[in-house]
Write a protein that holds these residues in place. Structure first.
Motif, PDB file in Angstrom:
ATOM      1  N   GLY A 258       4.179   5.608  15.690  1.00 18.82           N
ATOM      2  CA  GLY A 258       4.714   4.261  15.791  1.00 18.82           C
ATOM      3  C   GLY A 258       3.931   3.210  15.032  1.00 18.82           C
ATOM      4  O   GLY A 258       4.089   2.008  15.292  1.00 18.82           O
ATOM      5  N   HIS A 259       3.097   3.642  14.094  1.00 23.57           N
ATOM      6  CA  HIS A 259       2.299   2.690  13.334  1.00 23.57           C
ATOM      7  C   HIS A 259       3.121   2.118  12.181  1.00 23.57           C
ATOM      8  O   HIS A 259       3.652   2.856  11.346  1.00 23.57           O
ATOM      9  CB  HIS A 259       1.036   3.375  12.799  1.00 23.57           C
ATOM     10  N   LYS A 260       3.218   0.804  12.128  1.00 22.28           N
ATOM     11  CA  LYS A 260       4.004   0.133  11.108  1.00 22.28           C
ATOM     12  C   LYS A 260       3.112  -0.345   9.964  1.00 22.28           C
ATOM     13  O   LYS A 260       2.161  -1.087  10.187  1.00 22.28           O
ATOM     14  CB  LYS A 260       4.739  -1.070  11.708  1.00 22.28           C
ATOM     15  N   VAL A 261       3.440   0.095   8.768  1.00 22.04           N
ATOM     16  CA  VAL A 261       2.711  -0.325   7.572  1.00 22.04           C
ATOM     17  C   VAL A 261       3.702  -0.960   6.608  1.00 22.04           C
ATOM     18  O   VAL A 261       4.735  -0.366   6.286  1.00 22.04           O
ATOM     19  CB  VAL A 261       2.006   0.861   6.889  1.00 22.04           C
ATOM     20  N   ALA A 262       3.406  -2.160   6.172  1.00 19.91           N
ATOM     21  CA  ALA A 262       4.279  -2.850   5.228  1.00 19.91           C
ATOM     22  C   ALA A 262       3.818  -2.580   3.802  1.00 19.91           C
ATOM     23  O   ALA A 262       2.622  -2.625   3.501  1.00 19.91           O
ATOM     24  CB  ALA A 262       4.278  -4.346   5.499  1.00 19.91           C
ATOM     25  N   PHE A 263       4.776  -2.309   2.932  1.00 20.35           N
ATOM     26  CA  PHE A 263       4.516  -2.153   1.507  1.00 20.35           C
ATOM     27  C   PHE A 263       5.213  -3.289   0.779  1.00 20.35           C
ATOM     28  O   PHE A 263       6.435  -3.428   0.851  1.00 20.35           O
ATOM     29  CB  PHE A 263       5.023  -0.799   1.005  1.00 20.35           C
ATOM     30  N   VAL A 264       4.419  -4.117   0.100  1.00 21.20           N
ATOM     31  CA  VAL A 264       4.933  -5.268  -0.635  1.00 21.20           C
ATOM     32  C   VAL A 264       4.805  -4.971  -2.121  1.00 21.20           C
ATOM     33  O   VAL A 264       3.724  -4.623  -2.599  1.00 21.20           O
ATOM     34  CB  VAL A 264       4.146  -6.549  -0.294  1.00 21.20           C
ATOM     35  N   GLY A 265       5.898  -5.103  -2.859  1.00 16.97           N
ATOM     36  CA  GLY A 265       5.887  -4.797  -4.284  1.00 16.97           C
ATOM     37  C   GLY A 265       5.947  -6.049  -5.133  1.00 16.97           C
ATOM     38  O   GLY A 265       6.737  -6.959  -4.848  1.00 16.97           O
ATOM     39  N   MET A 266       5.110  -6.105  -6.187  1.00 15.74           N
ATOM     40  CA  MET A 266       5.106  -7.265  -7.083  1.00 15.74           C
ATOM     41  C   MET A 266       4.743  -6.857  -8.504  1.00 15.74           C
ATOM     42  O   MET A 266       4.012  -5.887  -8.710  1.00 15.74           O
ATOM     43  CB  MET A 266       4.097  -8.316  -6.605  1.00 15.74           C
TER      44      MET A 266
END
Length: 211
Positions: free
Chosen positions: A81-89
């Protein structure tokens, strides 16, 4: 090829815009190239169904609407249940190094401001780890980090360029920055954030194990 590799996310870079926004949208959503057609399926107008992975573009927006051309981020749910956000730029200066005709309707915004604005949005979703996929890089002195120089790769001694200047401006909630563009072979800490880049042409693989 990347569909077969089962890639999950791609932070856009300047080369994604070499043929303009319309072509980039086609690569995501599918359809035939307007000139080359569908080379993988001759005679089949629907031969290419698009990328099965997400293009991410937090700092690339339409000038008229202010909306990003692709989602700015995705939240990946890891086991437990670990949430990791990936932000692309991509780099803010993309418009200076690609043909202007294909990008007339979009703008490339400041990288730090773009990702920092997303932090409260992500935190509100219960995200506690944030990874930035940023097509920008840096370098070290000429005697430094070739892909075979492991000692230099694991340091940022004397590092110069956009990334060493930019990362300290990222919110401290940012944990990991995965870089590109300059083919920098690097795996070190900048401002308490893991910064890594896997050189070029498959010479390095970075295996990130974060707790």
């Amino acid at each position: 090829a990347f569909n077969l590799m089962e890639l999950d996310y791609n932070g856009v870079g300047n080369h994604e815009f070499d043929e303009g926004v319309d072509e980039l949208l086609r690569m995501q959503h599918g359809g035939c190239h307007p000139v080359d057609g569908c080379q993988d399926a001759p005679g089949d107008p629907d031969g290419f169904s698009g990328a099965t992975f997400d293009f991410l573009a937090a700092n690339v927006k339409y000038k008229d609407s202010g909306e990003t051309i692709f989602p700015p981020y995705r939240v990946h749910n890891f086991r437990g249940g670990h949430k990791v956000a990936f932000v692309g730029m991509t780099l803010e200066g993309t418009d200076l190094i690609v043909s202007p005709d294909g990008i007339a309707d979009i703008q490339f915004l400041d990288e730090a401001a773009s990702v920092n604005a997303l932090v409260p949005v992500l935190k509100a979703q219960g995200v506690e780890a944030i990874v930035v996929l940023l097509h920008e890089g840096g370098s070290v002195p000429a005697s430094g980090n070739g892909a075979g120089n492991v000692d230099a790769i694991n340091k940022c001694d004397g590092a110069t360029g956009p990334i060493p200047e930019m990362v300290p401006n990222f919110d401290d909630e940012i944990d990991i920055v995965i870089t590109g563009h300059t083919n920098w072979a690097v795996n070190c800490l900048i401002d308490g954030k893991v910064v890594t880049g896997a050189a070029s042409q498959g010479r390095l693989v970075t295996d990130i194990d974060a707790t």
